[in-house]
Enzyme design. Structure first.
Site, PDB file in Angstrom:
ATOM      1  N   HIS A  54      -0.842  -4.341   5.841  1.00  0.00           N
ATOM      2  CA  HIS A  54      -2.227  -4.502   6.319  1.00  0.00           C
ATOM      3  C   HIS A  54      -3.152  -5.077   5.247  1.00  0.00           C
ATOM      4  CE1 HIS A  54      -1.805  -0.444   4.630  1.00  0.00           C
ATOM      5  NE2 HIS A  54      -2.978  -0.705   4.096  1.00  0.00           N
ATOM      6  N   VAL A  82     -13.732  10.570   3.551  1.00  0.00           N
ATOM      7  CA  VAL A  82     -13.844   9.113   3.664  1.00  0.00           C
ATOM      8  C   VAL A  82     -12.583   8.559   4.306  1.00  0.00           C
ATOM      9  CG1 VAL A  82     -14.061   6.943   2.403  1.00  0.00           C
ATOM     10  CG2 VAL A  82     -15.294   8.969   1.610  1.00  0.00           C
ATOM     11  N   TYR A  83     -12.765   7.742   5.326  1.00  0.00           N
ATOM     12  CA  TYR A  83     -11.630   7.085   5.973  1.00  0.00           C
ATOM     13  C   TYR A  83     -11.906   5.578   6.007  1.00  0.00           C
ATOM     14  CZ  TYR A  83      -8.418   5.722   9.722  1.00  0.00           C
ATOM     15  OH  TYR A  83      -7.450   5.094  10.463  1.00  0.00           O
ATOM     16  N   ASP A 121      -5.457  12.087 -14.564  1.00  0.00           N
ATOM     17  CA  ASP A 121      -4.152  11.924 -13.918  1.00  0.00           C
ATOM     18  C   ASP A 121      -3.179  12.814 -14.662  1.00  0.00           C
ATOM     19  OD1 ASP A 121      -1.630  10.660 -12.726  1.00  0.00           O
ATOM     20  OD2 ASP A 121      -3.158   9.378 -11.840  1.00  0.00           O
ATOM     21  N   THR A 150       0.725   3.460   2.088  1.00  0.00           N
ATOM     22  CA  THR A 150       1.109   3.622   3.500  1.00  0.00           C
ATOM     23  C   THR A 150       2.430   2.908   3.782  1.00  0.00           C
ATOM     24  OG1 THR A 150      -1.227   3.670   4.085  1.00  0.00           O
ATOM     25  CG2 THR A 150       0.318   3.190   5.872  1.00  0.00           C
ATOM     26  N   GLY A 180      -8.434  10.950  -1.204  1.00  0.00           N
ATOM     27  CA  GLY A 180      -7.018  11.322  -1.332  1.00  0.00           C
ATOM     28  C   GLY A 180      -6.562  12.174  -0.156  1.00  0.00           C
ATOM     29  N   ILE A 181      -5.348  11.922   0.274  1.00  0.00           N
ATOM     30  CA  ILE A 181      -4.817  12.610   1.458  1.00  0.00           C
ATOM     31  C   ILE A 181      -3.806  13.654   1.002  1.00  0.00           C
ATOM     32  CG2 ILE A 181      -3.633  12.341   3.664  1.00  0.00           C
ATOM     33  CD1 ILE A 181      -4.563   9.373   3.597  1.00  0.00           C
ATOM     34  N   CYS A 197       0.849  -1.195   0.000  1.00  0.00           N
ATOM     35  CA  CYS A 197       0.000   0.000   0.000  1.00  0.00           C
ATOM     36  C   CYS A 197       0.886   1.247   0.000  1.00  0.00           C
ATOM     37  CB  CYS A 197      -0.853  -0.019   1.272  1.00  0.00           C
ATOM     38  SG  CYS A 197      -1.955   1.384   1.464  1.00  0.00           S
ATOM     39  N   HIS A 243       5.224   5.018   2.632  1.00  0.00           N
ATOM     40  CA  HIS A 243       5.535   6.076   3.612  1.00  0.00           C
ATOM     41  C   HIS A 243       6.406   5.515   4.739  1.00  0.00           C
ATOM     42  CE1 HIS A 243       2.996   9.298   2.068  1.00  0.00           C
ATOM     43  NE2 HIS A 243       2.022   8.428   1.901  1.00  0.00           N
ATOM     44  N   ILE A 252      -6.349   2.876  -6.479  1.00  0.00           N
ATOM     45  CA  ILE A 252      -7.670   3.043  -5.843  1.00  0.00           C
ATOM     46  C   ILE A 252      -8.612   3.804  -6.773  1.00  0.00           C
ATOM     47  CG2 ILE A 252      -8.925   3.893  -3.827  1.00  0.00           C
ATOM     48  CD1 ILE A 252      -6.478   3.355  -2.135  1.00  0.00           C
TER      49      ILE A 252
HETATM   50  P1  NAD Z   1      -1.505   6.824  -5.668  1.00  0.00           P
HETATM   51  O1  NAD Z   1      -0.535   7.787  -5.091  1.00  0.00           O
HETATM   52  O2  NAD Z   1      -0.996   5.565  -6.267  1.00  0.00           O
HETATM   53  O3  NAD Z   1      -2.380   7.559  -6.788  1.00  0.00           O
HETATM   54  C1  NAD Z   1      -2.620   8.934  -6.820  1.00  0.00           C
HETATM   55  C2  NAD Z   1      -2.632   9.357  -8.284  1.00  0.00           C
HETATM   56  O4  NAD Z   1      -2.964  10.743  -8.353  1.00  0.00           O
HETATM   57  C3  NAD Z   1      -1.266   9.184  -8.985  1.00  0.00           C
HETATM   58  O5  NAD Z   1      -1.401   8.349 -10.126  1.00  0.00           O
HETATM   59  C4  NAD Z   1      -0.888  10.612  -9.340  1.00  0.00           C
HETATM   60  O6  NAD Z   1      -0.162  10.706 -10.555  1.00  0.00           O
HETATM   61  C5  NAD Z   1      -2.273  11.266  -9.447  1.00  0.00           C
HETATM   62  N1  NAD Z   1      -2.239  12.727  -9.447  1.00  0.00           N
HETATM   63  C6  NAD Z   1      -1.312  13.577  -8.941  1.00  0.00           C
HETATM   64  N2  NAD Z   1      -1.616  14.846  -9.236  1.00  0.00           N
HETATM   65  C7  NAD Z   1      -2.780  14.813  -9.947  1.00  0.00           C
HETATM   66  C8  NAD Z   1      -3.598  15.805 -10.528  1.00  0.00           C
HETATM   67  N3  NAD Z   1      -3.290  17.111 -10.455  1.00  0.00           N
HETATM   68  N4  NAD Z   1      -4.720  15.417 -11.174  1.00  0.00           N
HETATM   69  C9  NAD Z   1      -5.041  14.111 -11.274  1.00  0.00           C
HETATM   70  N5  NAD Z   1      -4.293  13.119 -10.747  1.00  0.00           N
HETATM   71  C10 NAD Z   1      -3.179  13.476 -10.085  1.00  0.00           C
HETATM   72  O7  NAD Z   1      -2.549   6.503  -4.519  1.00  0.00           O
HETATM   73  P2  NAD Z   1      -3.630   5.319  -4.278  1.00  0.00           P
HETATM   74  O8  NAD Z   1      -2.981   4.209  -3.581  1.00  0.00           O
HETATM   75  O9  NAD Z   1      -4.398   5.052  -5.517  1.00  0.00           O
HETATM   76  O10 NAD Z   1      -4.550   6.086  -3.227  1.00  0.00           O
HETATM   77  C11 NAD Z   1      -5.295   7.217  -3.632  1.00  0.00           C
HETATM   78  C12 NAD Z   1      -5.301   8.287  -2.552  1.00  0.00           C
HETATM   79  O11 NAD Z   1      -6.090   7.828  -1.453  1.00  0.00           O
HETATM   80  C13 NAD Z   1      -3.927   8.646  -1.966  1.00  0.00           C
HETATM   81  O12 NAD Z   1      -3.903  10.044  -1.706  1.00  0.00           O
HETATM   82  C14 NAD Z   1      -3.906   7.882  -0.659  1.00  0.00           C
HETATM   83  O13 NAD Z   1      -3.061   8.477   0.297  1.00  0.00           O
HETATM   84  C15 NAD Z   1      -5.350   7.970  -0.247  1.00  0.00           C
HETATM   85  N6  NAD Z   1      -5.859   6.946   0.666  1.00  0.00           N
HETATM   86  C16 NAD Z   1      -6.713   7.347   1.615  1.00  0.00           C
HETATM   87  C17 NAD Z   1      -7.298   6.430   2.456  1.00  0.00           C
HETATM   88  C18 NAD Z   1      -8.303   6.885   3.461  1.00  0.00           C
HETATM   89  O14 NAD Z   1      -8.711   6.081   4.301  1.00  0.00           O
HETATM   90  N7  NAD Z   1      -8.745   8.140   3.377  1.00  0.00           N
HETATM   91  C19 NAD Z   1      -6.990   5.072   2.343  1.00  0.00           C
HETATM   92  C20 NAD Z   1      -6.111   4.672   1.334  1.00  0.00           C
HETATM   93  C21 NAD Z   1      -5.556   5.621   0.490  1.00  0.00           C
HETATM   94 ZN    ZN Z   2      -3.761  -0.131   2.192  1.00  0.00          ZN
END
Ligand code: NAD
Ligand code: ZN
Length: 343
Positions: A63, A287-288, A195, A40, A264-265, A38, A43, A175
């Site tokens: 996880h 959303v979490y 993207d 995470t 997205g975070i 993931c 990170h 995601i």
């Molecule tokens: P990821 O980092 O693989 O995907 C994010 C995508 O956003 C990348 O492909 C990136 O190129 C794109 N991006 C960047 N700038 C952009 C822009 N200006 N316009 C459009 N796209 C852009 O992440 P992931 O694993 O697919 O997860 C998605 C998001 O969800 C992440 O921010 C992650 O931290 C978050 N997340 C949150 C939770 C929660 O519980 N809230 C859980 C899991 C993941």
């Molecule tokens: Zn995960």
């Protein structure tokens, strides 16, 4: 047992040997078959400020998993040795107001495996039986290993009614791409995903052929709105990039009264044009995680009824080659990367 651990506060993860966890009366012991990497975990590998402030060491990371139950605590009923399973990695308390209202996913005392508690990147995982989600025979282990992020996609995508709606997803990470598949499955009319990374947009099209990919470095969303014949814009936005300009574009591209679910975070505090949100009468929902256990129920039902996210898994490695798996993830162009713990 083998375990992939953050052994000390520095960049990297290390394959170590750890004792097989002892289970309590309400736990099960799971023999891990496959795990997903993931963001995470990246990170934690990088040991960025969030990881350093959040994760105590030593910590077995991970996880996202699928495995089989090999031991059952004496107070556990309804689960048998040999049962294939995945499980919810958020461990909750049951005494908060939210939990007592049945909203387990909103418990403020939530602790994450692989973050606050020993995780799933190991040959064995101790998990409360409450968190176990049995896997039906027709859901393979590699899909079981990505149910956690699929759950993020499902929980976010199903925040609002999508039937017949025009949906904009910002961020074609694993995601976002899975959310596009879910939106299609849930009956959305048009699904557009943005993207800035061409590889990610190609993957989106590969996984969900009917999605309209938009590279926002070359294309204007207004042109896409005209091309699709939308009167004003999109009805529902799913923010899955954590990027400020993506959120700004989403607000502009939504209809009056549009709805946004934010997964997205963002990396830090970011400015929002609140007056646009007010005057466009936009509904925002943070959303979490996933709903316990409604999201699990719904995603398994969808997978059994034609939802196909299998192509989002772009790499599988033997766990001894975990460094290659992390390198693939860090390239920023992969889909989900799965590590195999058993041959
Ligand atoms: P990821 O980092 O693989 O995907 C994010 C995508 O956003 C990348 O492909 C990136 O190129 C794109 N991006 C960047 N700038 C952009 C822009 N200006 N316009 C459009 N796209 C852009 O992440 P992931 O694993 O697919 O997860 C998605 C998001 O969800 C992440 O921010 C992650 O931290 C978050 N997340 C949150 C939770 C929660 O519980 N809230 C859980 C899991 C993941
Ligand atoms: Zn995960």
């Amino acid at each position: 047992m083998k375990a992939l651990e953050k052994s000390h506060p520095a960049e990297g993860l290390w394959m170590t040997r750890a004792p097989v966890p002892e289970i309590g009366p309400e736990d099960v012991l799971i023999r891990i078959r496959k795990t997903g990497i993931c963001g995470t975990d990246i990170h934690i590998w990088n040991w960025d400020d969030w990881a350093a402030a959040t994760v105590p060491v030593p910590m077995i990371t991970g996880h996202e998993f699928a495995g089989e139950i090999v031991e059952v605590g004496r107070q556990v009923s309804g689960l048998q040795i040999g049962q294939r399973c995945s499980g919810e990695g958020h461990l909750i308390e049951t005494d908060s107001r939210q939990s007592r209202a049945g909203k387990f996913h909103l418990d403020p005392g939530t602790r994450g495996i692989g973050v606050n508690e020993q995780g799933a990147f190991a040959e064995y995982l101790r998990l409360p039986a409450f968190n176990v989600v049995p896997l039906p025979d027709d859901i393979p282990d590699e899909i079981g290993a990505i149910l956690d992020p699929l759950g993020n996609a499902v929980h976010t995508a199903l925040s609002f009614d999508l039937l017949g709606e025009d949906v904009l997803i910002t961020g074609a990470g694993p995601i976002g791409i899975m959310a596009a598949a879910v939106a299609r499955h849930a009956g959305a009319r048009n699904v557009v995903i943005t993207d800035i990374n061409a590889d990610r947009l190609s993957l989106a099209e590969h996984v969900v052929p009917s999605v309209r990919p938009v590279d926002v470095t070359h294309e204007d969303l207004n042109d896409v709105i005209s091309e699709l014949g939308l009167q004003q814009g999109f009805d529902v936005g799913l923010e899955m990039s954590g990027n400020q300009s993506a959120l700004d574009q989403m607000v502009e591209a939504l209809v009056m009264g549009g709805k946004i679910a934010l997964l997205g975070i963002p990396p830090g505090k970011s400015p929002v044009d609140w007056s646009r949100i007010v005057f466009k009468a936009i509904t925002l929902k943070g959303v979490y995680g996933r709903e316990m256990f409604e999201t699990w129920y719904k995603m398994i039902a969808m997978l059994q009824n034609g939802l196909d996210v299998s192509r989002v898994i772009t790499h599988q490695f033997d766990v001894d080659d975990f460094a290659q798996g992390f390198a693939a993830m860090k390239s920023g162009s992969s889909g989900k990367v799965v590590l195999n713990w058993r041959r």
